[in-house]
Design a protein around this motif. Structure first.
Motif, PDB file in Angstrom:
ATOM      1  N   PRO A 137      -5.030  96.342  13.700  1.00 21.23           N
ATOM      2  CA  PRO A 137      -6.357  96.399  13.061  1.00 21.23           C
ATOM      3  C   PRO A 137      -7.200  95.154  13.304  1.00 21.23           C
ATOM      4  O   PRO A 137      -8.405  95.253  13.586  1.00 21.23           O
ATOM      5  CB  PRO A 137      -6.023  96.563  11.575  1.00 21.23           C
ATOM      6  N   GLU A 138      -6.561  93.987  13.233  1.00 22.64           N
ATOM      7  CA  GLU A 138      -7.302  92.739  13.472  1.00 22.64           C
ATOM      8  C   GLU A 138      -7.720  92.629  14.938  1.00 22.64           C
ATOM      9  O   GLU A 138      -8.841  92.194  15.250  1.00 22.64           O
ATOM     10  CB  GLU A 138      -6.444  91.530  13.090  1.00 22.64           C
ATOM     11  N   GLN A 139      -6.831  93.044  15.843  1.00 22.54           N
ATOM     12  CA  GLN A 139      -7.156  93.001  17.266  1.00 22.54           C
ATOM     13  C   GLN A 139      -8.305  93.953  17.594  1.00 22.54           C
ATOM     14  O   GLN A 139      -9.215  93.620  18.352  1.00 22.54           O
ATOM     15  CB  GLN A 139      -5.915  93.362  18.094  1.00 22.54           C
ATOM     16  N   ARG A 140      -8.258  95.128  16.992  1.00 21.26           N
ATOM     17  CA  ARG A 140      -9.302  96.110  17.221  1.00 21.26           C
ATOM     18  C   ARG A 140     -10.647  95.606  16.696  1.00 21.26           C
ATOM     19  O   ARG A 140     -11.679  95.738  17.355  1.00 21.26           O
ATOM     20  CB  ARG A 140      -8.956  97.428  16.531  1.00 21.26           C
ATOM     21  N   THR A 141     -10.627  95.016  15.516  1.00 20.61           N
ATOM     22  CA  THR A 141     -11.862  94.484  14.925  1.00 20.61           C
ATOM     23  C   THR A 141     -12.455  93.391  15.794  1.00 20.61           C
ATOM     24  O   THR A 141     -13.666  93.359  16.055  1.00 20.61           O
ATOM     25  CB  THR A 141     -11.586  93.940  13.512  1.00 20.61           C
ATOM     26  N   ASP A 182      -8.068  82.183  23.906  1.00 19.25           N
ATOM     27  CA  ASP A 182      -8.067  82.564  22.487  1.00 19.25           C
ATOM     28  C   ASP A 182      -8.515  84.018  22.321  1.00 19.25           C
ATOM     29  O   ASP A 182      -7.959  84.752  21.479  1.00 19.25           O
ATOM     30  CB  ASP A 182      -8.995  81.644  21.682  1.00 19.25           C
ATOM     31  N   GLU A 183      -9.506  84.439  23.091  1.00 18.70           N
ATOM     32  CA  GLU A 183      -9.971  85.817  22.994  1.00 18.70           C
ATOM     33  C   GLU A 183      -8.897  86.788  23.471  1.00 18.70           C
ATOM     34  O   GLU A 183      -8.671  87.835  22.846  1.00 18.70           O
ATOM     35  CB  GLU A 183     -11.254  85.988  23.799  1.00 18.70           C
ATOM     36  N   SER A 184      -8.238  86.453  24.556  1.00 16.00           N
ATOM     37  CA  SER A 184      -7.159  87.315  25.051  1.00 16.00           C
ATOM     38  C   SER A 184      -6.060  87.468  24.009  1.00 16.00           C
ATOM     39  O   SER A 184      -5.540  88.572  23.801  1.00 16.00           O
ATOM     40  CB  SER A 184      -6.569  86.735  26.342  1.00 16.00           C
ATOM     41  N   LYS A 185      -5.738  86.381  23.356  1.00 12.15           N
ATOM     42  CA  LYS A 185      -4.720  86.430  22.306  1.00 12.15           C
ATOM     43  C   LYS A 185      -5.205  87.261  21.125  1.00 12.15           C
ATOM     44  O   LYS A 185      -4.446  88.060  20.571  1.00 12.15           O
ATOM     45  CB  LYS A 185      -4.381  85.011  21.848  1.00 12.15           C
ATOM     46  N   ALA A 186      -6.459  87.110  20.752  1.00 13.21           N
ATOM     47  CA  ALA A 186      -7.001  87.835  19.602  1.00 13.21           C
ATOM     48  C   ALA A 186      -7.098  89.338  19.863  1.00 13.21           C
ATOM     49  O   ALA A 186      -6.952  90.140  18.936  1.00 13.21           O
ATOM     50  CB  ALA A 186      -8.379  87.282  19.242  1.00 13.21           C
ATOM     51  N   PHE A 187      -7.313  89.737  21.116  1.00 12.84           N
ATOM     52  CA  PHE A 187      -7.479  91.155  21.429  1.00 12.84           C
ATOM     53  C   PHE A 187      -6.168  91.870  21.683  1.00 12.84           C
ATOM     54  O   PHE A 187      -6.125  93.097  21.688  1.00 12.84           O
ATOM     55  CB  PHE A 187      -8.381  91.339  22.660  1.00 12.84           C
ATOM     56  N   GLY A 188      -5.092  91.108  21.926  1.00  8.23           N
ATOM     57  CA  GLY A 188      -3.782  91.721  22.147  1.00  8.23           C
ATOM     58  C   GLY A 188      -3.798  92.680  23.330  1.00  8.23           C
ATOM     59  O   GLY A 188      -4.326  92.379  24.402  1.00  8.23           O
ATOM     60  N   GLU A 189      -3.257  93.880  23.110  1.00  5.18           N
ATOM     61  CA  GLU A 189      -3.181  94.870  24.181  1.00  5.18           C
ATOM     62  C   GLU A 189      -4.553  95.380  24.612  1.00  5.18           C
ATOM     63  O   GLU A 189      -4.695  95.967  25.689  1.00  5.18           O
ATOM     64  CB  GLU A 189      -2.308  96.052  23.740  1.00  5.18           C
ATOM     65  N   TYR A 190      -5.566  95.143  23.796  1.00  7.96           N
ATOM     66  CA  TYR A 190      -6.893  95.616  24.159  1.00  7.96           C
ATOM     67  C   TYR A 190      -7.490  94.824  25.323  1.00  7.96           C
ATOM     68  O   TYR A 190      -8.526  95.218  25.872  1.00  7.96           O
ATOM     69  CB  TYR A 190      -7.833  95.570  22.948  1.00  7.96           C
TER      70      TYR A 190
END
Length: 233
Positions: free
Chosen positions: A27-31, A55-63
C-alpha cells in the motif's frame, strides 16, 4: 486436557499472520508510485520521464518494474528518432536546382524515414504488450494509464503521423525532379531563374511546384504539433 492446548495452537497460527501483515509494504509503495506518476509526469507539461533516484526505487518496490515499461520505451524512442533533424535538413530543398541535383539524397532520406517508422512501431508494440500484462490495483491503474498515454502512446502516435507527412513532401520533390528530367528540352534552369518554352509544360510544372509548397507547409505544421506534444508549448 484438550482445551489447555488450544491457546498454543491459536498462538502458532496468529504469529505467521502477524508477520505477513507487518511485511506488506505494497500500500505504501503504491501510494508513493501513484503520487510520483501524478505529480512528476501527468501534471507536467510536455513529455517528462524522470530517472528514478535510489530512494524512489526503494520506495516504489516492485512498481519500479512498471515504471521501466515507460522508461524503456522512451529510451528506445529517443535513439530511434535522434537522426530525424539531420534527415529533415538533408531532405530540405531551397530551389528547383536543389530538387534536381539532390534527387539521390532525397531517396536516401525517404529510406531513413521508413526505417525510423518501422523501428518506432516495434518499440511501441513492445511497450503496449508489456503494459497490457501489468497487474495493477484500480486506483494505480487509472493514474498509470494517464502517464503511459502521455509518455508512450501520444508521442509515438504523433511521430508516426509526422513521418509519412515528411515523406509525402519528399515524394512531391521527386515528382518535380522526374518531370524536369523528362522535359529537359523545354526547361532551362539558370540558378534561381527558370525558363519554360512550352506553356503546357509551364502549367504542369507550376502545378507540381504548388503541390510541393503545400506539402512543405504541412510538414511545418506537423513539426509545430510535435514540439507541442514533446515540450508542452
Amino acid at each position: 486436557m484438550n482445551v489447555s492446548f488450544r491457546p498454543h495452537w491459536l498462538l502458532a497460527l496468529a504469529l505467521p499472520l502477524a508477520l505477513i501483515a507487518c511485511g506488506n509494504d505494497e500500500p505504501e509503495q503504491r501510494t508513493a508510485f501513484t503520487k510520483f506518476l501524478q505529480t512528476r509526469i501527468v501534471d507536467k507539461p510536455g513529455v517528462h520521464v524522470p530517472r528514478l533516484t535510489a530512494d524512489e526505487s526503494k520506495a516504489f518496490g516492485e512498481y519500479t518494474t512498471h515504471y521501466a515499461v515507460i522508461t524503456d520505451f522512451n529510451g528506445g524512442m529517443d535513439a530511434v528518432v535522434k537522426p530525424l533533424g539531420d534527415l529533415v535538413q538533408k531532405g530540405a530543398v531551397r530551389s528547383l536546382s536543389d530538387v534536381i541535383s539532390r534527387r539521390d539524397d532525397i531517396k536516401g532520406v525517404q529510406s531513413g524515414l521508413n526505417d525510423m517508422g518501422a523501428q518506432l512501431q516495434q518499440q511501441r508494440a513492445k511497450a503496449d504488450s508489456a503494459h497490457a500484462q501489468l497487474k495493477q490495483p484500480e486506483d494505480l491503474k487509472a493514474v498509470y494509464d494517464k502517464a503511459y498515454d502521455k509518455t508512450v502512446s501520444v508521442p509515438a502516435n504523433t511521430f508516426l503521423e509526422v513521418l509519412p507527412q515528411i515523406n509525402s513532401t519528399l515524394d512531391s520533390s521527386l515528382k518535380v525532379a522526374d518531370y524536369v528530367n523528362a522535359h529537359k528540352a523545354q526547361i532551362e534552369i539558370n540558378g534561381p531563374v527558370v525558363k519554360v518554352q512550352d506553356p503546357k509544360v509551364q502549367a504542369e510544372l507550376n502545378a507540381l511546384l504548388q503541390d510541393l509548397n503545400v506539402q512543405a507547409k504541412t510538414v511545418q505544421q506537423a513539426q509545430v504539433r510535435l514540439q507541442a506534444v514533446m515540450l508542452g508549448r
